[in-house]
Design an enzyme around this catalytic site. Structure first.
Site, PDB file in Angstrom:
ATOM      1  N   SER A 300       0.703  -1.182  -0.198  1.00  0.00           N
ATOM      2  CA  SER A 300       0.049  -0.040   0.088  1.00  0.00           C
ATOM      3  C   SER A 300       0.760   1.307  -0.109  1.00  0.00           C
ATOM      4  O   SER A 300       1.854   1.443   0.816  1.00  0.00           O
ATOM      5  CB  SER A 300      -0.828  -0.058   1.179  1.00  0.00           C
ATOM      6  OG  SER A 300      -1.708   1.217   1.060  1.00  0.00           O
ATOM      7  N   GLY A 301       0.555   2.129  -1.047  1.00  0.00           N
ATOM      8  CA  GLY A 301       1.394   3.276  -1.201  1.00  0.00           C
ATOM      9  C   GLY A 301       2.550   3.321  -2.147  1.00  0.00           C
ATOM     10  O   GLY A 301       3.124   4.166  -2.273  1.00  0.00           O
ATOM     11  N   THR A 305      -2.214   2.429  -8.164  1.00  0.00           N
ATOM     12  CA  THR A 305      -3.298   3.136  -8.920  1.00  0.00           C
ATOM     13  C   THR A 305      -2.539   3.888 -10.032  1.00  0.00           C
ATOM     14  O   THR A 305      -3.282   4.022 -11.149  1.00  0.00           O
ATOM     15  CB  THR A 305      -3.997   3.827  -7.806  1.00  0.00           C
ATOM     16  OG1 THR A 305      -4.325   3.020  -6.778  1.00  0.00           O
ATOM     17  CG2 THR A 305      -5.067   4.454  -8.488  1.00  0.00           C
ATOM     18  N   ASN A 347      -0.773   5.617   2.853  1.00  0.00           N
ATOM     19  CA  ASN A 347      -0.993   6.238   1.275  1.00  0.00           C
ATOM     20  C   ASN A 347      -2.262   6.881   1.646  1.00  0.00           C
ATOM     21  O   ASN A 347      -3.174   7.089   2.197  1.00  0.00           O
ATOM     22  CB  ASN A 347      -1.515   4.964   0.639  1.00  0.00           C
ATOM     23  CG  ASN A 347      -1.626   5.211  -0.967  1.00  0.00           C
ATOM     24  OD1 ASN A 347      -1.207   6.301  -1.177  1.00  0.00           O
ATOM     25  ND2 ASN A 347      -1.927   4.186  -1.790  1.00  0.00           N
ATOM     26  N   SER A 350      -5.271   5.549  -1.157  1.00  0.00           N
ATOM     27  CA  SER A 350      -5.074   4.237  -1.235  1.00  0.00           C
ATOM     28  C   SER A 350      -6.299   3.259  -1.693  1.00  0.00           C
ATOM     29  O   SER A 350      -7.550   3.804  -1.267  1.00  0.00           O
ATOM     30  CB  SER A 350      -4.951   3.414   0.436  1.00  0.00           C
ATOM     31  OG  SER A 350      -4.972   2.068   0.399  1.00  0.00           O
ATOM     32  N   SER A 351      -6.429   2.315  -2.678  1.00  0.00           N
ATOM     33  CA  SER A 351      -7.348   1.602  -3.104  1.00  0.00           C
ATOM     34  C   SER A 351      -7.860   0.822  -2.019  1.00  0.00           C
ATOM     35  O   SER A 351      -7.156  -0.210  -1.582  1.00  0.00           O
ATOM     36  CB  SER A 351      -7.174   0.806  -4.370  1.00  0.00           C
ATOM     37  OG  SER A 351      -6.504   1.847  -5.291  1.00  0.00           O
ATOM     38  N   GLY A 574      -2.429  -3.441  -1.947  1.00  0.00           N
ATOM     39  CA  GLY A 574      -1.318  -4.195  -1.686  1.00  0.00           C
ATOM     40  C   GLY A 574      -1.377  -4.803  -0.300  1.00  0.00           C
ATOM     41  O   GLY A 574      -2.292  -4.837   0.482  1.00  0.00           O
ATOM     42  N   GLU A 576      -0.826  -5.663   3.366  1.00  0.00           N
ATOM     43  CA  GLU A 576      -1.180  -4.560   4.602  1.00  0.00           C
ATOM     44  C   GLU A 576      -0.804  -5.216   5.780  1.00  0.00           C
ATOM     45  O   GLU A 576      -1.061  -6.402   6.167  1.00  0.00           O
ATOM     46  CB  GLU A 576      -2.523  -4.091   4.714  1.00  0.00           C
ATOM     47  CG  GLU A 576      -3.020  -3.164   3.402  1.00  0.00           C
ATOM     48  CD  GLU A 576      -4.346  -2.656   3.422  1.00  0.00           C
ATOM     49  OE1 GLU A 576      -4.643  -1.635   2.796  1.00  0.00           O
ATOM     50  OE2 GLU A 576      -5.048  -2.994   4.457  1.00  0.00           O
TER      51      GLU A 576
END
Length: 1212
Positions: A300-301, A305, A347, A350-351, A574, A576
């Site tokens: 994540s981050g 995306t 992030n 973040s998605s 991602g 986590e």
């Protein structure tokens, strides 16, 4: 026994291969005969092994007996021993210092065979052998670093060493003792480190290489340093073989845009880039017609995306057409980010869901539509967020960017006034304008063709969710039962949902329980009411998100233009690992485990299995296989998900009982570790994660009360009715294991994940690994430990090793021969595909290390296929060039023939049209010309011809007289000449001429001769002039005749006009006499006393009645008028005759007069030319003619007026 080669083409084999082949031949001889396919030509020396041990061997095969037989024969055993020694000496493999041996490549495997070895299989059967796997062999492989330390000391080469703070630094070895070494660091300090912690550094020329394959020494510090050098230069993309590594810069980098896209489209740039990956996927899809996938993974981050957006941007530029669907696809990103992304502690964007977008292309390579699929939206973020985080972006964008009218309609306030948003102290994001984002969202809605009416409904439901979060409860008794506080929150929420506020309060504070036929209402506790309120909000938001995805798919629907060609882009959450990890993190990490397995399968498992099955010389690469962790999660009946579903079916089960069951059944699993209370740990591929089971069961069940469904179905909002209808249909279906709609959230997510993997398995994958350089999300900050952890999780080093020693390009013999067989020159080669492939390789002198020939495929190293493609392209361009010119020649010939035919046809058509138009114009012209003008034209032409004839004859007579004079002069000259010649013939005796007289005579003779010559020249000139005069005279004669004819015609015309006038006058006269006789018999007829008489006299004694002539037209007056008109006509006739005679005499005189051409008058003036005189005559004639016609018309007019007066008089 000794084995000899059966043919010249047989490749030299090791003793082991010869032994296996002899045993196989013996085994086949014992078998009954069968149909054998035609033999292929022998393969070149590709160092490929024989087929794996899975192929059959003799049933009574015994290793000991075979070895004894070989030792008895001696030769084979000795040969095998020699070969084994050579192998042991030559098997020094490149080693990564401090890392267990994992290198591989073109060298053969050791004699310690794996589980596929026939020896191991036989020993296991006999109970004597033990499997020797690659993992066990690596323990026997000692580092070779000690042998190279002296070399690095002598050459003063750089090495990597880990210092006390754990960082890697460059240095040079000063000395070494036992297991330690002294290293001079780049800072000038000297460090004492273990020799095993030293790694060779690459030369300066290899700093910042684009592909990690190019590194001479592949080890962790070298990879880290290479990425850091490129990152410091804002070069964020690197390659690790087939994998693209993207390091998040946390700032805007100027490596995107239309110019960069155009450069990659034109193949002008080949540097690692997301555009290059998208371009490769597009080219392979168009070339091979197979679906492609771009799998983007990372923490994540890490920038997944943004990477996905740039990939879609490039594909939109490649496949853009006139439909504009590619622009709609790009704009869907704005919608999905607003409704599915949020700020987390790691992030800012973040998605919180996974998405797979399939972009479909037409046969021409143009985008014709797309399909979007989403996975596991994190619903809990709607009602619960941690400090430093935000809920979904759309809530903050709506509060900041809504217009005043929309805010008034939705009763909106600022974000800080809503409970769901103010739980965290983070309401804004640095550098992000929520109001501007909202305006872009509205534009995206319009582009994706979501109507304004639907947009307002969406915003109403979003506002309703926010107001639901502000609904509060008041405890009413000691049992903690509650009731809803009647405030603006309930009122506004009910208004926006389209339901009654009282009904909403009842549903939020009570629960109906079915007891037989009775329905009992039970009050809810504060915890239950709060969970129910949050459940409603989460249900509305999740249903709204799914509905938006459906609307986007409708707008991007492919329809009938589906061709089966697509490129899928996977952007999923991602890995986590937070301080508190719940059910959502468990599902997210499970999805990442599945993606890692897919990555391993394509880059490790399938690769190596294919090499082995096709007989390629290959040494296995070790990698971290996460299959055990997947079994821990998925395995039935004892797995994390299976046990979770089992506990979810028990009404009295709790999160604590679930944790206890996990510890009871999974305590022996190496990837699982139980903790105190409700927690447990899972050892994922990316690291160990601590999970708290609090809320696992409730989130997995995801319940929704029946009375709440009824309330939503009774709302006025159409979207809520739609959502409740879908939920009711699900609840009314019987519970079936095959029905995914009745499954728990975990099982449903597992099914979606398997469906996703199945989709990806049917595509050619392109992997992109996103790396997060630091945890603080700051630009130009590079944390080596964090990056190294991600590289280890991604298996980057293993991928590079496979790429360096592997063969990424592989084609069947039929495919290679079909694509490149035509490149062969005119040599005679075998027609089978294998023979053609080998001939092509030999023709272009491909080094044997650059390829291997398998049983079914040809394996090429990186870059080799590009060489063949370039040569194929050049040959095809030449062929196309020849074809182009030949076709152009044929086309030009055909065009010229068609053009000539068209010109001929056009000429005929234009001729016909021109003749028709001429006929029409001629008829129109003839009809417009009157007879009088035609007669006048004829008279003029006749007159001109007569005048021209007269002038021509006059000129001719003049020239005739000049000719006669010239003839007389010539005759006189000739007589004088004869007289002189007679004098010359007299005898000289008769003359006694003196010398002076003779000279005078000679002089006179010379003068006479000169004069004679001059006269002859003048005579010649005169003759030429005479000839010209004769020609002109003939022309004048013709013109004069023509003018005479014209003259005669004009005279005739005038005579006819005069005769007609006389006749008309005579008729009028006779009519007048007859009328006068009737009127009064005493009136005498009209008479003419003279030609000039202009009046008449009546007979005396006669009376003329006057009573009947009131207008003055008496018989006497009328008689005088008639006599006057008749006298005028007679006068005109006499004038015409007189003028005619005059003009005839003048014309005849001009014709008959003969004037000398050079004659002049006494005054020295040249006489008038006959043509000029005739022109003057013609001018006089024209003048008289014009005047005569005018008087003639006046006379006619008077006659006609008299006639009208007669008629009027008789009519009275």
């Amino acid at each position: 026994m000794m084995l000899s080669a059966s043919s010249p083409n047989t490749v030299a084999k090791s003793s082991l291969e010869e032994m296996l082949e002899s045993l196989r031949q013996k085994d086949e001889c014992d078998r009954p005969p069968r149909d054998i396919p035609p033999a292929l030509p022998s393969r070149p020396n590709s160092r490929a092994r024989l087929p794996s041990a899975r192929r059959s061997l003799p049933a009574k095969f015994n290793v000991c007996s075979v070895m004894e037989d070989q030792n008895q024969n001696g030769s084979v055993g000795a040969k095998e021993e020699t070969e084994t020694d050579k192998k042991e000496e030559g098997k020094r493999k490149e080693k990564d210092l401090g890392v267990k041996r994992r290198s591989f490549g073109s060298k053969k495997m050791r004699t310690g065979y794996g589980s596929d070895s026939p020896y191991v299989a036989k020993k296991e059967e006999e109970g004597e052998g033990v499997k020797v796997s690659a993992v066990e062999n690596k323990e026997e492989q000692k580092p070779e670093w000690n042998n190279n330390v002296e070399y690095f000391i002598n050459k003063k080469l750089r090495v990597w060493c880990r210092v006390a703070n754990g960082q890697w630094q460059l240095g040079k070895i000063q000395s070494t003792t036992a297991d330690t070494s002294l290293v001079m660091l780049s800072t000038g300090d000297v460090a004492k480190v273990s020799t095993e912690d030293l790694f060779p550094a690459n030369p300066d020329i290899l700093e910042g290489v684009e592909d990690l394959i190019q590194l001479s020494y592949l080890n962790e510090p070298s990879v880290l340093y290479n990425l850091r050098v490129r990152y410091s230069q804002d070069v964020i993309y690197s390659k690790a073989g087939p994998v693209l590594i993207a390091v998040n810069p946390f700032k805007n980098v100027q490596i995107y845009g239309n110019e960069i896209i155009s450069a990659y489209q034109k193949k002008a740039v080949d540097a690692p880039h997301i555009y290059a990956v998208a371009d490769a996927a597009y080219d392979e899809m168009m070339r091979e017609g197979k679906n492609q996938s771009i799998i983007i993974s990372g923490e994540s981050g890490a920038g997944k995306t943004e990477t996905a957006k740039y990939a879609m941007q490039y594909l939109a530029a490649l496949g853009g057409g006139s439909s504009g669907v590619e622009y709609e696809i790009l704009k869907t990103t704005s919608i999905l980010e607003a409704f599915g992304n949020a700020k987390t502690s790691r992030n800012a964007n973040s998605s919180r869901f996974g998405k797979l977008i399939e972009i479909h292309f037409s046969a021409m390579g143009k985008i014709c539509g797309a399909k979007l699929e989403t996975f596991l939206l994190e619903k809990s973020r709607v009602s619960q967020i941690f400090n430093g985080e935000r809920s979904y972006h759309i809530f903050y964008e709506l509060c900041a960017g809504a217009s005043p009218i929309l805010k008034e309609r939705l009763k909106l306030k600022t974000a800080s006034e809503y409970t769901y948003l103010n739980q965290s102290d983070c309401l804004t994001i640095d550098g992000v304008d929520d109001a501007q984002k909202f305006r872009k969202l509205l534009e995206a809605f319009d582009i994706v063709q979501i109507p304004k009416e639907h947009q307002e409904r969406v915003f109403s439901l979003l506002a309703a969710v926010l107001w639901l979060g502000n609904v509060s409860f008041r405890v009413t008794d000691n049992e903690n039962h509650v009731e809803v506080v009647a405030d603006e929150a309930v009122t506004n929420a009910a208004m926006l949902m389209g339901c009654n506020s009282e009904e909403l309060k009842v549903v939020l504070s009570n629960r109906k329980i079915q007891a037989g036929t009775d329905c009992i209402a039970e009050k809810l506790t504060l915890r239950q009411a709060t969970d129910l309120r949050d459940g409603i909000a989460k249900f509305i938001y999740a249903s709204l998100f799914d509905w938006l995805v459906e609307q986007i798919n409708i707008a991007l629907e492919v329809g009938k233009s589906l061709t089966g060609r697509s490129i899928s882009i996977l952007d999923i959450y991602g890995f986590e690992s937070f301080k508190n990890n719940s059910f959502e993190q468990f599902c997210i990490n499970y999805a990442n485990e599945r993606l890692q397995q897919h990555f391993n399968r394509h880059l490790f498992k399938l690769e190596q299995e294919e090499y082995e099955e096709d007989g390629i010389d290959w040494t296995k690469v070790e990698f971290v296989d996460n299959q055990e962790c997947l079994d821990l999660i998925e395995k039935k009946p004892i797995g994390l998900l299976s046990l979770l579903d089992e506990e979810s079916n028990f009404p009295k089960a709790t999160d604590l009982t679930y944790a206890s069951k996990l510890k009871q059944h999974l305590k022996n699993n190496s990837c699982f570790k139980g903790e105190r209370g409700r927690a447990f740990r899972v050892n994922h591929y990316a690291g160990e994660v601590l999970y708290d089971t609090n809320g696992f069961l409730e989130k997995n069940r995801d319940p929704l009360p029946v009375d709440l469904i009824h309330l939503l179905s009774s709302c006025d909002c159409k979207l809520l009715k739609l959502f409740s209808t879908k939920m009711r249909n699900k609840s009314q279906k019987p519970l079936m294991l095959s029905d995914s709609t009745n499954q728990t959230v975990g099982t449903k997510f597992k099914g979606q994940l398997f469906k996703l993997m199945n989709t990806l398995e049917n595509t050619t994958p392109h992997f992109i690994r996103c790396i997060k350089p630091n945890s603080k999300q700051l630009p130009m900050v590079y944390e080596e430990d964090l990056v190294l952890q991600q590289l280890r999780c991604c298996g980057v080093l293993e991928v590079v090793r496979i790429s360096r020693s592997g063969y990424p390009t592989r084609l069947t013999h039929q495919e290679f021969a079909g694509r490149y067989g035509f490149l062969l020159s005119g040599k005679k080669v075998s027609q089978d595909p294998l023979g053609v492939s080998i001939a092509v390789l030999k023709q272009y002198d491909v080094h044997p290390d650059m390829y291997q020939v398998g049983y079914t495929k040809l394996y090429l190293r990186t870059g080799q296929i590009g060489i063949f493609e370039d040569r194929r392209k050049k040959v095809l361009q030449g062929i196309v060039g020849v074809q182009k010119r030949f076709r152009g020649h044929l086309s030009r010939e055909y065009f010229q023939s068609m053009r000539n035919g068209a010109l001929v046809l056009q000429s005929f058509v234009r001729g016909v049209i021109a003749r028709r138009m001429f006929d029409i114009e001629a008829k129109l012209h003839l009809s417009s010309v009157s007879e009088a003008s035609t007669g006048e034209l004829t008279a003029v032409i006749h007159l001109q011809s007569v005048v021209r004839g007269w002038l021509a004859r006059k000129r001719f007579n003049s020239m005739q007289r000049q000719k006669e004079l010239l003839n007389v002069t010539t005759i006189s000259k000739r007589k004088a000449g004869r007289k002189i010649s007679e004098d010359k013939d007299m005898p000289l005796e008769q003359f006694q001429v003196q010398t002076s007289a003779m000279s005078d005579l000679q002089k006179r003779v010379l003068e006479s001769e000169a004069a004679l010559v001059q006269k002859e020249e003048e005579n010649t000139a005169l003759r030429e002039q005479l000839r010209q005069f004769e020609e002109r005279w003939s022309e004048y004669d013709i013109k004069m005749k023509s003018m005479e004819e014209t003259w005669q015609k004009q005279m005739s015309s005038l005579q006819m006009s005069l005769a007609a006038a006389r006749k008309s006058l005579a008729t009028e006269n006779v009519t007048g006499q007859a009328l006068g006789g009737r009127q009064d018999t005493s009136v005498s007829p009209f008479g003419y006393e003279s030609e000039d008489t202009t009046s008449t006299t009546a007979t005396p004694g006669l009376r003329t009645p006057t009573t009947n002539f009131t207008n003055g037209n008496t018989p006497e007056l009328r008689s005088r008028e008639l006599n006057g008109s008749l006298n005028a006509v007679n006068h005109l006739a006499r004038e015409f005759d007189q003028r005619r005679l005059n003009f005839d005499e003048d014309a005849r005189a001009i014709v008959e007069v003969k004037v000398e051409p050079e004659a002049t008058t006494t005054n020295g003036q040249q006489e008038q030319h006959p043509e000029d005189e005739f022109r003057k005559l013609k001018l006089r004639f024209e003048t008289w003619k014009k005047d005569y016609k005018a008087r003639l018309r006046e006379t006619k007019a008077r006659l006609h007026s008299d006639k009208r007066r007669h008629r009027k008089w008789w009519g009275k």
